[in-house]
Design an enzyme around this catalytic site. Structure first.
Site, PDB file in Angstrom:
ATOM      1  N   GLU A 126      41.072  39.359  49.715  1.00 58.54           N
ATOM      2  CA  GLU A 126      42.084  38.957  49.951  1.00 58.54           C
ATOM      3  C   GLU A 126      41.608  39.609  50.934  1.00 58.54           C
ATOM      4  O   GLU A 126      42.716  39.543  52.030  1.00 58.54           O
ATOM      5  CB  GLU A 126      43.413  39.650  49.078  1.00 58.54           C
ATOM      6  CG  GLU A 126      43.493  39.388  47.906  1.00 58.54           C
ATOM      7  CD  GLU A 126      42.629  39.703  46.912  1.00 58.54           C
ATOM      8  OE1 GLU A 126      41.474  40.375  46.616  1.00 58.54           O
ATOM      9  OE2 GLU A 126      42.373  39.162  45.634  1.00 58.54           O
ATOM     10  N   PHE A 146      48.974  45.832  33.332  1.00 57.17           N
ATOM     11  CA  PHE A 146      48.174  45.673  33.993  1.00 57.17           C
ATOM     12  C   PHE A 146      47.755  45.440  35.188  1.00 57.17           C
ATOM     13  O   PHE A 146      49.302  44.635  35.573  1.00 57.17           O
ATOM     14  CB  PHE A 146      47.676  44.847  32.728  1.00 57.17           C
ATOM     15  CG  PHE A 146      46.012  43.791  33.228  1.00 57.17           C
ATOM     16  CD1 PHE A 146      44.984  44.779  32.878  1.00 57.17           C
ATOM     17  CD2 PHE A 146      46.063  43.369  33.550  1.00 57.17           C
ATOM     18  CE1 PHE A 146      43.726  44.165  33.863  1.00 57.17           C
ATOM     19  CE2 PHE A 146      45.210  42.106  34.840  1.00 57.17           C
ATOM     20  CZ  PHE A 146      44.127  42.724  34.143  1.00 57.17           C
ATOM     21  N   GLN A 147      47.104  45.606  36.102  1.00 52.63           N
ATOM     22  CA  GLN A 147      47.444  45.319  37.347  1.00 52.63           C
ATOM     23  C   GLN A 147      48.584  45.845  37.744  1.00 52.63           C
ATOM     24  O   GLN A 147      49.056  44.955  39.056  1.00 52.63           O
ATOM     25  CB  GLN A 147      47.074  43.735  37.603  1.00 52.63           C
ATOM     26  CG  GLN A 147      45.474  43.501  37.193  1.00 52.63           C
ATOM     27  CD  GLN A 147      44.920  42.295  38.110  1.00 52.63           C
ATOM     28  OE1 GLN A 147      46.144  41.572  37.506  1.00 52.63           O
ATOM     29  NE2 GLN A 147      43.623  41.798  38.007  1.00 52.63           N
TER      30      GLN A 147
END
Lengths: 168, 558
Positions: free
Chosen positions: B49, B111-112
């Site tokens: 990213e 999550f994340q």
């Protein structure tokens, strides 16, 4: 020369706006003594009052940097000599005897405070005023034993016709 | 009309004229990517990213319009942050989209999940989290408006997954009103007059041009001003290319690794006309001895820059292009004879005397020679990006540029790993230009995975590795200021950059002799694929001249 400056910011009332303002002050290394926030007469607009320590250059930077925040709509410095500055404090005091209770009530009256809660061994006094007055009252109460203090931080408004408006 | 959030996002992007997105999908952004699948918007899948953010930044700096990048929640979003901070420091219009866990999960350490709004508040011009599908078109319109106007900067939009999937009645506004955002473009006439008066009184003026000149497209006005008042021009790193370095009045870059003539001229000036610059410490040296005899005119669109680092005697808040037009018009009306003849002659004398040498024949290669060959090889519309460190400063100092938006470098944040993905974004923005990344071996390794991206997408950039197997700038400081105690700077012998290039499917070649440089450049640009040239340079060659940190611009080590 270092002075205390009073800054009022009108901000859009959105989630995170206080974090934007306080985060900016921290990241730019500005010294803040007090900060408070509340609603205004305009729906969707809140008013933040800050007291900042620093010289003229620092003050100018604080105001310019605040102005850059998208959700900050207006930034003004108020002159404390031409303004009303107030703070509210709630003080929970021990009152172990009838004598103490009577004295606290008397002091509260002298300071134009109000007794807002009474329990068997304690009372809550509400006091409003400028910082010196609130501080003086707190000092008086120390002798009785303070259980708890909650202060709002300072808020400020210009006297007379001047006011902090969205557009001039 | 009624549509899904993801559909509204893509529609809004089309309406903003977005042609390309650099990004990586993930669990929290699959609905958006499902919509992109059918869209005409080109998506370039980067391999990290950070590469996506720098590519969007490089794209934005070449075109002057917003570059777009996208990442999923959590680690995808945090990987973007170095790129966002880079764009923020250099006032580059990047619009970043991040996936986010669905709104009912926000705050639950799902999550994340990460608080990307909190994390990016100090490194964006503004950020938004979508909390209602219906507000998507307006938020995206606002985001592009904020990113591209005033002093540009990155804007992030956080997209909870349920906002991408949910449906709502949406309307696409043609323009947006932001009550707390009204940049000033025109200079105040009184300040323009004061500036003109000071200019006509000056005997030793210097124009200091920064990145704001490039951002506002003010190069023609800058050239007009310089010729009108016969004033020499120095630029910052960000302003490189705003004024042709081949121009007789050009003195090149100033600062820590600036040209001696530029630093001397600024120090001896009686007037500094600073345009679109924030007086970074790397440009000014110690502030107390910066232009000690000069009055300072400071033109900037950001009022907060006035008086922040350097006192301004005559501040002018406004867009560089418009202010310079106003100023040039006023000067022509007032025009008296310029009193700068003696000064210009003196400066020209210095320029001749201090002209740096580049034609070294040494083996191992001197970086100056490599830079010279690259400079001679490129056309003036071709694009140079840089990594950060010695390689960047060699390019900064020696590699002359004549056009705006042809020198792309991470100035403020100094991000190693920027140059290569930025080159990728630049090449996508301007496919007809040759694009070369001036890299160090240390920096190139920080985003070398993007070789896969450029190979897969036929983005034929050239990476010129100035290979000295050191973190060279740190080594230089250790040599000069820390008794040659080379702590943690030796990069050893791994990897073989030619083999790495070949393994990724790119062209790789190694150059060890000065006579081979030009042919190697030709072959790399004609390879029909991305290329890496491994220039083996003198390991302990330093970047001089140098102004030691905390010293005055004239205190130069050579």
């Amino acid at each position: 020369m270092e002075n205390t400056h009073y800054i009022v910011a009108l901000v859009e009332d959105r989630p995170g706006v206080m974090q934007r303002v306080s985060g900016l002050l921290r990241k730019r290394n500005f010294n803040i003594d007090s900060i408070s926030v509340g609603a205004t007469e305009i729906p969707g607009i809140s008013r933040i009052t800050m007291t900042v320590r620093g010289d003229r250059v620092t003050l100018e930077q604080v105001m310019k940097q605040l102005n850059k925040l998208i959700e900050v709509v207006k930034v003004s410095e108020l002159n404390p000599r031409e303004s009303v500055i107030r703070e509210l404090a709630l003080i929970k005091v021990n009152v172990k005897s009838e004598g103490a209770r009577a004295e606290v009530v008397q002091y509260a009256n002298i300071f134009r405070g109000r007794i807002v809660d009474v329990a068997k061994h304690s009372m809550v006094v509400e006091i409003t005023g400028d910082e010196d007055k609130v501080q003086a009252f707190i000092e008086l109460m120390r002798g009785y034993g303070i259980k708890e203090i909650a202060r709002t931080g300072k808020t400020i408004m210009a006297r007379g016709a001047k006011s902090v408006k969205l557009r001039e | 009309m009624r549509m899904k959030g993801a559909e509204a996002i893509v529609e809004a992007l089309k309406r903003e004229g977005v042609e390309v997105i650099f990004g990586i999908p993930g669990g929290a952004s699959i609905p958006l990517y499902d919509e992109l699948y059918d869209s005409e918007i080109r998506h370039i899948l980067t391999r990290h990213e950070q590469g996506a953010a720098h590519a969007a930044d490089g794209y934005a700096r070449v075109l002057g319009k917003a570059g777009v990048c996208s990442a999923t929640s959590g680690p995808g979003a945090t990987n973007l942050t170095t790129g966002i901070a880079t764009a923020y420091m250099d006032s580059s219009p990047v619009v970043a989209f991040t996936g986010q866990v669905a709104t009912p999960f926000i705050g639950k350490d799902a999550f994340q999940e990460t608080d990307v709004i909190g994390i990016t508040m100090p490194i964006t011009k503004h950020n938004f989290q979508i909390r209602d599908v219906a507000e998507i078109p307006e938020v995206i319109k606002k985001a592009f408006h904020i990113a591209q106007t005033g002093r540009p900067g990155p804007v992030l939009i956080d997209l909870p997954k349920d906002m991408q999937e949910g449906e709502a009645e949406v309307e696409f506004p043609d323009k947006v009103e932001i009550v707390g955002y009204k940049p000033t473009y025109e200079g105040h006439p009184r300040q323009i007059k004061a500036a003109a008066k000071a200019i006509l009184e000056a005997e030793r003026p210097v124009i200091l041009a920064g990145g704001g000149v490039i951002i506002s497209g003010a190069s023609p006005e800058l050239i007009e001003l310089a010729e009108l008042i016969m004033a020499p021009v120095v630029t910052t790193l960000m302003g490189k290319g705003s004024f042709p370095e081949s121009h007789p009045l050009a003195l090149g870059v100033l600062g820590m690794h600036g040209r001696k003539v530029a630093n001397y001229a600024v120090t001896d000036a009686d007037l500094i006309i600073a345009i679109g610059t924030r007086f970074s410490d790397r440009s000014t040296g110690m502030v107390s001895c910066f232009a000690p005899e000069a009055r300072i005119i400071h033109i900037d669109i950001d009022p907060a820059e006035i008086g922040k680092n350097v006192r301004a005697d005559i501040p002018v808040v406004g867009d560089a292009k418009r202010v310079l037009r106003q100023l040039n018009r006023t000067l022509k009306e007032m025009m008296a004879q310029a009193k700068t003849k003696a000064w210009v002659e003196k400066v020209q004398q210095w320029k001749k005397e201090f002209n740096p040498r580049m034609d070294y024949d040494d083996v191992p290669l001197k970086p100056h020679r490599v830079i010279k060959e690259i400079m001679d090889f490129l056309g003036e519309e071709d694009i140079v990006t840089t990594e950060v460190g010695q390689c960047q400063m060699w390019a900064h100092h020696y590699l002359g540029r004549s056009k705006p938006r042809t020198f792309i470098s991470s100035g403020g944040l100094g991000t190693m790993g920027f140059g290569f993905p930025a080159a990728m974004g630049a090449k996508v923005a301007k496919p007809e230009a040759k694009v070369i990344d001036i890299a160090g071996d240390g920096s190139f390794l920080m985003n070398i995975q993007e070789l896969a991206t450029v190979v897969e997408n036929n983005i034929n950039v050239v990476v010129a590795v100035f290979d000295n197997r050191y973190l060279g700038m740190v080594r230089q400081w250790q040599e000069l200021f820390y008794d040659r105690r080379y702590s943690a700077v030796n990069l050893g012998s791994s990897p073989d950059f030619v083999k790495v290039a070949e393994a990724f499917g790119a062209y790789g070649t190694r150059v060890e002799k000065p006579g081979e440089i030009r042919d190697a450049l030709s072959e790399a640009f004609d390879a029909g694929k991305p290329a890496v040239i491994d220039f083996i340079i003198d390991r302990e060659c330093n970047i001089f001249p140098m102004v030691p940190p905390g010293r005055c611009l004239k205190d130069i080590i050579e």
